[in-house]
Structures are given as structure tokens and as C-alpha cells.
Design a protein around this motif. Structure first.
Motif, PDB file in Angstrom:
ATOM      1  N   ASP A  35     -20.097  27.415   4.513  1.00  0.00           N
ATOM      2  CA  ASP A  35     -20.630  26.549   3.443  1.00  0.00           C
ATOM      3  C   ASP A  35     -19.780  26.736   2.195  1.00  0.00           C
ATOM      4  OD1 ASP A  35     -23.707  25.116   3.064  1.00  0.00           O
ATOM      5  OD2 ASP A  35     -22.404  25.348   1.314  1.00  0.00           O
ATOM      6  N   GLY A  46     -36.631  16.724  -3.284  1.00  0.00           N
ATOM      7  CA  GLY A  46     -38.012  16.671  -3.761  1.00  0.00           C
ATOM      8  C   GLY A  46     -38.800  17.900  -3.323  1.00  0.00           C
ATOM      9  N   GLU A 291     -28.625  15.054   7.759  1.00  0.00           N
ATOM     10  CA  GLU A 291     -28.245  13.897   6.945  1.00  0.00           C
ATOM     11  C   GLU A 291     -26.806  13.465   7.221  1.00  0.00           C
ATOM     12  OE1 GLU A 291     -29.758  14.180   2.984  1.00  0.00           O
ATOM     13  OE2 GLU A 291     -28.799  12.304   2.395  1.00  0.00           O
TER      14      GLU A 291
HETATM   15  C1  LIG Z   1     -33.458  13.814  -4.974  1.00  0.00           C
HETATM   16  C2  LIG Z   1     -33.747  13.973  -3.506  1.00  0.00           C
HETATM   17  C3  LIG Z   1     -35.050  14.222  -3.108  1.00  0.00           C
HETATM   18  C4  LIG Z   1     -35.333  14.471  -1.762  1.00  0.00           C
HETATM   19  N1  LIG Z   1     -36.605  14.828  -1.425  1.00  0.00           N
HETATM   20  C5  LIG Z   1     -36.880  15.210  -0.169  1.00  0.00           C
HETATM   21  C6  LIG Z   1     -38.160  15.739   0.161  1.00  0.00           C
HETATM   22  O1  LIG Z   1     -39.037  15.900  -0.688  1.00  0.00           O
HETATM   23  N2  LIG Z   1     -38.393  16.093   1.448  1.00  0.00           N
HETATM   24  C7  LIG Z   1     -37.444  15.965   2.410  1.00  0.00           C
HETATM   25  O2  LIG Z   1     -37.727  16.272   3.574  1.00  0.00           O
HETATM   26  N3  LIG Z   1     -36.206  15.488   2.119  1.00  0.00           N
HETATM   27  C8  LIG Z   1     -35.890  15.127   0.857  1.00  0.00           C
HETATM   28  N4  LIG Z   1     -34.631  14.691   0.543  1.00  0.00           N
HETATM   29  C9  LIG Z   1     -33.605  14.649   1.598  1.00  0.00           C
HETATM   30  C10 LIG Z   1     -33.134  16.071   1.927  1.00  0.00           C
HETATM   31  O3  LIG Z   1     -32.743  16.733   0.744  1.00  0.00           O
HETATM   32  C11 LIG Z   1     -31.943  16.040   2.886  1.00  0.00           C
HETATM   33  O4  LIG Z   1     -32.132  15.046   3.852  1.00  0.00           O
HETATM   34  C12 LIG Z   1     -31.761  17.393   3.575  1.00  0.00           C
HETATM   35  O5  LIG Z   1     -31.365  18.366   2.641  1.00  0.00           O
HETATM   36  C13 LIG Z   1     -30.698  17.280   4.666  1.00  0.00           C
HETATM   37  O6  LIG Z   1     -30.438  18.566   5.183  1.00  0.00           O
HETATM   38  P1  LIG Z   1     -29.025  18.874   5.832  1.00  0.00           P
HETATM   39  O7  LIG Z   1     -29.087  20.244   6.365  1.00  0.00           O
HETATM   40  O8  LIG Z   1     -28.640  17.781   6.750  1.00  0.00           O
HETATM   41  O9  LIG Z   1     -27.974  18.800   4.605  1.00  0.00           O
HETATM   42  P2  LIG Z   1     -27.970  19.559   3.203  1.00  0.00           P
HETATM   43  O10 LIG Z   1     -29.259  20.167   2.917  1.00  0.00           O
HETATM   44  O11 LIG Z   1     -27.415  18.580   2.230  1.00  0.00           O
HETATM   45  O12 LIG Z   1     -26.924  20.737   3.406  1.00  0.00           O
HETATM   46  C14 LIG Z   1     -25.551  20.460   3.560  1.00  0.00           C
HETATM   47  C15 LIG Z   1     -24.762  21.732   3.282  1.00  0.00           C
HETATM   48  O13 LIG Z   1     -23.402  21.497   3.650  1.00  0.00           O
HETATM   49  C16 LIG Z   1     -22.542  22.084   2.689  1.00  0.00           C
HETATM   50  N5  LIG Z   1     -21.277  21.346   2.750  1.00  0.00           N
HETATM   51  C17 LIG Z   1     -21.079  20.024   2.530  1.00  0.00           C
HETATM   52  N6  LIG Z   1     -19.784  19.719   2.720  1.00  0.00           N
HETATM   53  C18 LIG Z   1     -19.149  20.868   3.063  1.00  0.00           C
HETATM   54  C19 LIG Z   1     -17.799  21.189   3.382  1.00  0.00           C
HETATM   55  N7  LIG Z   1     -16.827  20.271   3.385  1.00  0.00           N
HETATM   56  N8  LIG Z   1     -17.492  22.483   3.679  1.00  0.00           N
HETATM   57  C20 LIG Z   1     -18.465  23.442   3.683  1.00  0.00           C
HETATM   58  N9  LIG Z   1     -19.753  23.180   3.377  1.00  0.00           N
HETATM   59  C21 LIG Z   1     -20.093  21.907   3.085  1.00  0.00           C
HETATM   60  C22 LIG Z   1     -23.294  21.906   1.373  1.00  0.00           C
HETATM   61  O14 LIG Z   1     -22.865  22.860   0.409  1.00  0.00           O
HETATM   62  C23 LIG Z   1     -24.747  22.120   1.812  1.00  0.00           C
HETATM   63  O15 LIG Z   1     -25.141  23.471   1.666  1.00  0.00           O
HETATM   64  C24 LIG Z   1     -34.300  14.405  -0.788  1.00  0.00           C
HETATM   65  C25 LIG Z   1     -32.994  14.100  -1.179  1.00  0.00           C
HETATM   66  C26 LIG Z   1     -32.715  13.888  -2.525  1.00  0.00           C
HETATM   67  C27 LIG Z   1     -31.301  13.588  -2.933  1.00  0.00           C
END
Ligand SMILES: Cc1cc2nc3c(=O)[nH]c(=O)nc-3n(C[C@H](O)[C@H](O)[C@H](O)COP(=O)(O)OP(=O)(O)OC[C@H]3O[C@@H](n4cnc5c(N)ncnc54)[C@H](O)[C@@H]3O)c2cc1C
Length: 403
Positions: A35, A46, A291
Motif C-alpha cells: 500500500d 461515510g 472498488e
Molecule cells: C465520501 C465517501 C463515503 C462513502 N461512504 C461509504 C459508507 O458509508 N459505507 C460503505 O460501505 N462505503 C462507503 N463508501 C465507499 C467505500 O469507501 C469504498 O467502496 C471502499 O473503501 C472500497 O474498498 P477497497 O478495499 O476496494 O478500496 P479502498 O478502501 O479505497 O482501498 C484502496 C487502497 O489501495 C491503496 N492504493 C491505491 N493505489 C495504490 C497503488 N498504486 N499502490 C499501492 N497502493 C495503492 C490505497 O492507499 C488504499 O489504501 C464511501 C466512499 C466515499 C468516497
């Protein structure tokens, strides 16, 4: 450039990456989770952990830790229509006994999940950004990583790669993945303290000013809430998101939902991708999860649940599929499609058809007088029932005839 061979590389230590890394490490695989951030790190969110996400935390066996470290328990979902009709439904009545939601600041939740992945046996490469991907046809052969402390670059040669990079659209595009920006919205939030205790509600306000987006109030403690708005890109150009958030909060103060509100943190915004189903999500030795695969509910903006779900599913397929004649990535793609393709089509149709002033008003009214329909709508909104079921003439009749 120094090179490092790894068995499984997970890029991203959010919920999807940590779920995948934990599962794989627990099942005896050698996993490295990279990361770009230093942990604990915040993620603009949220902080709502839906009942489906709670189920996934149970599957990972990490729920008790999340709860003991301060997750706030939420019993009801409250929906307010653009014309002010309101319905509050208990999760345990609509979904079944023992169903509830949680809310916890992501800085805490993601730290717990990462620690859990490490204690399960995964190795971490933090403060390390993956910059480039080298391929041979569909096969990923190596990736270039940069340690952000030393600026030293390393060539990583993995056998399998899981992309869990969230909405890092620039990186995904540089790697050659397509991102459909039609299904990208923008969400903005901050933390607020209040002078009186908050109800244990997952409160969604489909204000006329925001629809087809909405605003939320998610309590993360008795008198502290994550408050934010999510809007569809390009629909609200006249005002900034910060102004829209302030106006949203003022409307709640006037409505006496919030009392003595004080902002405690900066206002932060981030895109939300809900474009699952419009791009490839797996190839010869790689899979996109969470995501990064566009897996966010387009009605509610929730993605933690689908991130955990897809992280677990991808690792189950990888674990079960290594050595099989059919590539594990096909299994993953097929299983994800079976579970989510129609659901996303239905959610998008609902967003385009139902999130309108008069229709929302009627639906919220019907929810308050028809408990069966209320349960169906709550399940549908949370991804536990297909929205297609709502198109059944029986339900349409009940929505139209409700008084
Ligand atoms: C304002 C807002 C409110 C939201 N509210 C909610 C809610 O209340 N409930 C809910 O369920 N969802 C909510 N969501 C959606 C939720 O935040 C995401 O869908 C969720 O975090 C996705 O998880 P993930 O593990 O796929 O990615 P993320 O949680 O985004 O994690 C991705 C990780 O990858 C790392 N990364 C990215 N690119 C690289 C790279 N090139 N090299 C190394 N590391 C990298 C980042 O640093 C990060 O730590 C909200 C989103 C937003 C923007």
C-alpha cells in the motif's frame, strides 16, 4: 533495479485487499500486501458498515475485534424522501433476527483489518506505491514498486496479482483497465460533534437538492457523526460540494434532527465508482476486487460490504482454482457475475427511475404502511434481494394503491 519474487501480490490494504490477504494467508499461501499509505491511514468514507459487511466480518472471523475496538452499533435504517416523508425500519425486522449495521471511522477499521491480515501471516510493504505493470499478453509478468521513504524502485515478480486499489482511477487507466466515468459519483464528508445523543440510525436523506444523490448522517459514537453527501457528477455544477454539505446540515438543524453541530475535521471528498459490469475484472493471473472492480452500490454508495465480499470470493477462487484446468480468474469472474450482474443492472434502473421526487415520496410512504414491502425495499437497497423482484405486478400494485 533490485527484483523480488512473490507468490501472491495484493495491491491495496483497504477492506478488499485485507479480506483477500487474510483469507489467503490463513489458507497457507505466501501473500505480500502493498500500500502506498503509511498505516493507520484515513480513507474518505461515510464509515457505514452495512449488515452485509457485518456478515462478511463474521465470515473473516474479525467481527468481535471490530466491535470490541469501538464500532458503533446501528439498529435502524431511516429514509427521508425529497418531499419530507420519512420511514424508519429496524434491520432485525426487515432482514431477520440478529441483523444490524455498524459505523466506525475508517482510520480504525482499516487498521484492524490490516493487523488481522498480518497476524494471519501476510507480509506488508507499506509506504510503497505500485507504479507500473509489465505484461506478456494477458499475463502480468512484473510490476515496478517505489518505496516512498527511500525513493528506491524494486521490480516485483508475482505469480498472481490482486488489484485492490479502490477508486485510484489514474493508476487503473495506466495499467490498461477501462473505467466508465458515467458511473462515477463524488462524495464529500466530515466529522461533527452534536450536543445531544444521536439516534442509532443509518440515516439517508434524499433531499430534493441532491437527488439522485443523497446525504447521510451515520453516528460513529453517541454524540459524534460522519455526515456527508454523494452527488452524481456534472448534475450540481452551480454550487461546490462543501456548500452543498453545509446546506444539507442546515436543513437537518432546521428539522431538529441535529442539535449543536460542530465540525471537528476538514471536509474531504473522493470519487465513488459503481461501474461494475462494464469492464474486464480478471485475466490470466490477475483479478480486480472491491472498488477497483467498480463494486459499489449505485443507490447507496456503499462499497465496504462488496469490497469484503469480492476480496473473500477472489481468494476462495484462487485457493480452490490453483492447479485446476479452468483458470481461477474465470471462476471468480463467473461467480461475481452470477451474484452481481443483474443486481447492478437493477440498481442502475432503480437509480434512474425511482430516485425522482414523486416516486420516492410514494415509495417511502408505502414503506411506512406495508411491512412486507418495507422489508423487500430494505433488502433490495442493501443488495440482499434483486431489485427485479420489485417489478412484480403484485408489488407495483401495492405501491400505487397504498394510502
Ligand atoms: C465520501 C465517501 C463515503 C462513502 N461512504 C461509504 C459508507 O458509508 N459505507 C460503505 O460501505 N462505503 C462507503 N463508501 C465507499 C467505500 O469507501 C469504498 O467502496 C471502499 O473503501 C472500497 O474498498 P477497497 O478495499 O476496494 O478500496 P479502498 O478502501 O479505497 O482501498 C484502496 C487502497 O489501495 C491503496 N492504493 C491505491 N493505489 C495504490 C497503488 N498504486 N499502490 C499501492 N497502493 C495503492 C490505497 O492507499 C488504499 O489504501 C464511501 C466512499 C466515499 C468516497
Amino acid at each position: 533495479m533490485r527484483s523480488k519474487s512473490v507468490d501472491i501480490l495484493v495491491i491495496g490494504a483497504g477492506p478488499s485487499g485485507c479480506a483477500a490477504a487474510s483469507y489467503l494467508a490463513m489458507h497457507g499461501h505466501r501473500v505480500v500486501i502493498a500500500d502506498s499509505a503509511q498505516f493507520p491511514r484515513d480513507k474518505t468514507c461515510g464509515d457505514g458498515i452495512s449488515p452485509l459487511a457485518v456478515r462478511m466480518l463474521i465470515r473473516l472471523n474479525v467481527l468481535s475485534q471490530v466491535e470490541s475496538e469501538g464500532a458503533f452499533r446501528i439498529e435502524n435504517v431511516l429514509i427521508q424522501s425529497p418531499m419530507g416523508k420519512m420511514n424508519r425500519s429496524r434491520f432485525d425486522e426487515s432482514l431477520g433476527a440478529n441483523e444490524y449495521a455498524l459505523a466506525m471511522p475508517r482510520i480504525d477499521l482499516d487498521s484492524i483489518l490490516l493487523k488481522y491480515a498480518l497476524s494471519s501471516g501476510a507480509e506488508a510493504m507499506l509506504h510503497t506505491r505500485i507504479e507500473e505493470v509489465q505484461t506478456d499478453g494477458d499475463l502480468i509478468t512484473s510490476l515496478t514498486a517505489k518505496h516512498l521513504d527511500s525513493n528506491v524502485r524494486v521490480k516485483i515478480q508475482p505469480r498472481h496479482v490482486i488489484f485492490a486499489v479502490g477508486a485510484n482511477i489514474g493508476f487503473l487507466r495506466r495499467c490498461g483497465f477501462t473505467v466508465n466515468t458515467q458511473n462515477v459519483s463524488l462524495a464529500t464528508r466530515s466529522y461533527y460533534s452534536t450536543s445531544i445523543p444521536l439516534p442509532k440510525d443509518y440515516a439517508l436523506y434524499f433531499d430534493e437538492e441532491l437527488i439522485p444523490g443523497y446525504g447521510w448522517v451515520f453516528p460513529v459514537a453517541n454524540q459524534r457523526a460522519n455526515i456527508g453527501i454523494g452527488v452524481v457528477r456534472g448534475r450540481h455544477r452551480a454550487t461546490s460540494n462543501i456548500e452543498m454539505l453545509d446546506a444539507f446540515i442546515n436543513r437537518r438543524v432546521n428539522q431538529e434532527v441535529l442539535c449543536g453541530v460542530t465540525r471537528e475535521d476538514d471536509v474531504k471528498g473522493y470519487p465513488i465508482r459503481s461501474d461494475y459490469g462494464t469492464q474486464r475484472i480478471a485475466g490470466a493471473n490477475w483479478m480486480l476486487v472491491g472498488e477497483a472492480a467498480g463494486l459499489v452500490n449505485p443507490l447507496t454508495g456503499e462499497g465496504i460490504d462488496l469490497a469484503l465480499y469480492s476480496g473473500i470470493l477472489a481468494s476462495e477462487c484462487l485457493h480452490a482454482g490453483i492447479g485446476l484446468s479452468q483458470p481461477y480468474s474465470r471462476l471468480y469472474e463467473a461467480e461475481l457475475s452470477r451474484r452481481f450482474r443483474l443486481l447492478f443492472v437493477g440498481w442502475r434502473i432503480c437509480r434512474n427511475l425511482l430516485l425522482r421526487r414523486h416516486i420516492m415520496d410514494r415509495i417511502v410512504h408505502t414503506m411506512s404502511v406495508d411491512s412486507e414491502l418495507r422489508s423487500l425495499i430494505v433488502k433490495m437497497g442493501l443488495g440482499l434481494e434483486s431489485p427485479i423482484s420489485l417489478a412484480h405486478p403484485k408489488w407495483l400494485y401495492r405501491v400505487i394503491r397504498s394510502r
